[in-house]
Design an enzyme around this catalytic site. Sequence first.
Site, PDB file in Angstrom:
ATOM      1  N   TYR A 274      67.952 195.942 165.341  1.00  0.00           N
ATOM      2  CA  TYR A 274      68.176 196.375 166.576  1.00  0.00           C
ATOM      3  C   TYR A 274      67.782 194.921 167.604  1.00  0.00           C
ATOM      4  O   TYR A 274      68.352 195.132 168.851  1.00  0.00           O
ATOM      5  CB  TYR A 274      67.303 197.378 167.038  1.00  0.00           C
ATOM      6  CG  TYR A 274      68.047 198.534 166.675  1.00  0.00           C
ATOM      7  CD1 TYR A 274      68.910 198.525 165.866  1.00  0.00           C
ATOM      8  CD2 TYR A 274      67.389 200.146 166.480  1.00  0.00           C
ATOM      9  CE1 TYR A 274      69.510 200.041 165.072  1.00  0.00           C
ATOM     10  CE2 TYR A 274      67.333 200.801 166.269  1.00  0.00           C
ATOM     11  CZ  TYR A 274      68.872 200.973 165.197  1.00  0.00           C
ATOM     12  OH  TYR A 274      68.802 202.822 164.954  1.00  0.00           O
TER      13      TYR A 274
ATOM     14  N   LYS B  36      64.717 198.859 151.558  1.00  0.00           N
ATOM     15  CA  LYS B  36      66.056 199.438 150.478  1.00  0.00           C
ATOM     16  C   LYS B  36      65.779 197.483 150.346  1.00  0.00           C
ATOM     17  O   LYS B  36      66.279 196.613 149.963  1.00  0.00           O
ATOM     18  CB  LYS B  36      67.202 199.306 151.270  1.00  0.00           C
ATOM     19  CG  LYS B  36      67.705 200.318 151.829  1.00  0.00           C
ATOM     20  CD  LYS B  36      67.937 201.177 150.371  1.00  0.00           C
ATOM     21  CE  LYS B  36      69.732 200.623 150.262  1.00  0.00           C
ATOM     22  NZ  LYS B  36      69.730 201.323 149.060  1.00  0.00           N
TER      23      LYS B  36
ATOM     24  N   ASP C 207      67.488 205.083 151.377  1.00  0.00           N
ATOM     25  CA  ASP C 207      68.297 206.139 151.104  1.00  0.00           C
ATOM     26  C   ASP C 207      68.226 207.779 150.312  1.00  0.00           C
ATOM     27  O   ASP C 207      67.726 208.555 150.649  1.00  0.00           O
ATOM     28  CB  ASP C 207      69.455 205.277 150.077  1.00  0.00           C
ATOM     29  CG  ASP C 207      69.334 204.619 149.580  1.00  0.00           C
ATOM     30  OD1 ASP C 207      67.746 204.884 148.724  1.00  0.00           O
ATOM     31  OD2 ASP C 207      70.393 204.383 148.772  1.00  0.00           O
TER      32      ASP C 207
ATOM     33  N   ASP D 257      64.803 205.258 162.498  1.00  0.00           N
ATOM     34  CA  ASP D 257      65.840 205.371 163.488  1.00  0.00           C
ATOM     35  C   ASP D 257      66.889 206.652 162.580  1.00  0.00           C
ATOM     36  O   ASP D 257      66.642 208.050 163.191  1.00  0.00           O
ATOM     37  CB  ASP D 257      67.037 204.794 164.382  1.00  0.00           C
ATOM     38  CG  ASP D 257      67.060 205.264 165.358  1.00  0.00           C
ATOM     39  OD1 ASP D 257      67.809 206.620 165.356  1.00  0.00           O
ATOM     40  OD2 ASP D 257      67.903 204.282 165.698  1.00  0.00           O
TER      41      ASP D 257
ATOM     42  N   ASP E 259      65.692 211.817 162.968  1.00  0.00           N
ATOM     43  CA  ASP E 259      66.352 212.094 163.227  1.00  0.00           C
ATOM     44  C   ASP E 259      66.457 213.401 162.178  1.00  0.00           C
ATOM     45  O   ASP E 259      67.047 214.878 162.295  1.00  0.00           O
ATOM     46  CB  ASP E 259      67.662 211.676 163.338  1.00  0.00           C
ATOM     47  CG  ASP E 259      66.918 211.062 164.263  1.00  0.00           C
ATOM     48  OD1 ASP E 259      66.446 211.007 165.648  1.00  0.00           O
ATOM     49  OD2 ASP E 259      68.508 210.529 165.538  1.00  0.00           O
TER      50      ASP E 259
END
Length: 370
Positions: free
Chosen positions: A142, A193, A226, A250, A254
């Site tokens: 970001y 990852k 993941d 992020d 959620d």
Amino acid sequence: MTTHKLLLLPGDGIGPEVMTEVKRLVDWLNAAGITKFETDQGLVGGAAYDTHKVSISEGDMAKAREVDAVIFGAVGGPKWEGVSYDVRPEASLLRLRKDLALFANLRPAVCYPALADASTLKREAIEDLDIMIVRELTGGVYFGEPKSITDLGNGQKRAIDTQVYDTYEIERIVRVAFDLARKRSNKVTSMEKRNVMKSGVLWNEVVTQVHKREYADVTLEHQLADSGGMMLVKWPKQFDVIVTDNLFGDMLSDIAAMLTGSLGMLPSASLGEVDVKSKKRKALYEPVHGSAPDIAGKGLANPIAMISSFGMALRYSFDLGILADKLDAAIAAVLASGLRTADIQSEGTTAASTTQMGEAILKELQKLHA
């Protein structure tokens, strides 16, 4: 009695409505002499753009730097979809995080017993759920440079976002996670990852080193992000504290939010470094939910995430953990009584407006504090 300084930034949509319920709590705490808060209020998001043509003014940024904590509502909505990228409502939150150096985002996912059936998962999967996601907030993709969109000609464009992490950024966020774990169930799961990203390789390496050097008493597990997302919806209670980078944090937070049945239930805290001299840290507290412009002004918004965010401020900024525990207990009692806002309502429960829910929680808190 110490005076605590708050800056309230209600923002857009349902932000002002849910912030009103925090003001109600603050006013009672002051009137009852339990603690002393000095509050100021500013504009942020679309509300700031309408007045100042920026997402947050320099004046309000100056206020944010001076207070002990910022209480943030929500920003954005269709009205501002056409404004330029750098002054869009959401840019205000990124600037607050960056300028105040709020590198650690804490997002708890707690399932209140009365809401175990509100989740899309089976009761046995989420009943008594209590996990904490610790998200690195000021680095990663970001904020990494270069960040651009280039016209290549012939109708083709190329977009570039850069994932960047330095060792110190990883070290400080994992220390937050390990310290939290020591006060909970003493387990941290680090997610990245490393199988496809160099930043993931470094993340894994640094987390492992910090654990071995400083936190060997804490159980550490590594998981690909993941796979971690999959396990969050398969069996979330296997986790205690999850620590991860900005992008994965992020998304994973959620996912965890919806385990509890509604985004309207979940708070968050964004924390900076502890100042060596003052022993204080910059902090911003906000609900996970957005501005929900479709229900703004209708009294339908759930104020619990906003109230719980203030509860996190009591705990992490003002060392009022006992009061924060009572506030959590008050919320649980109101939910157990069957009172529900529209987002969590089910058969056999009693409908409540934003104001009615806020008032009910305050009354329960008053009983608990009597």
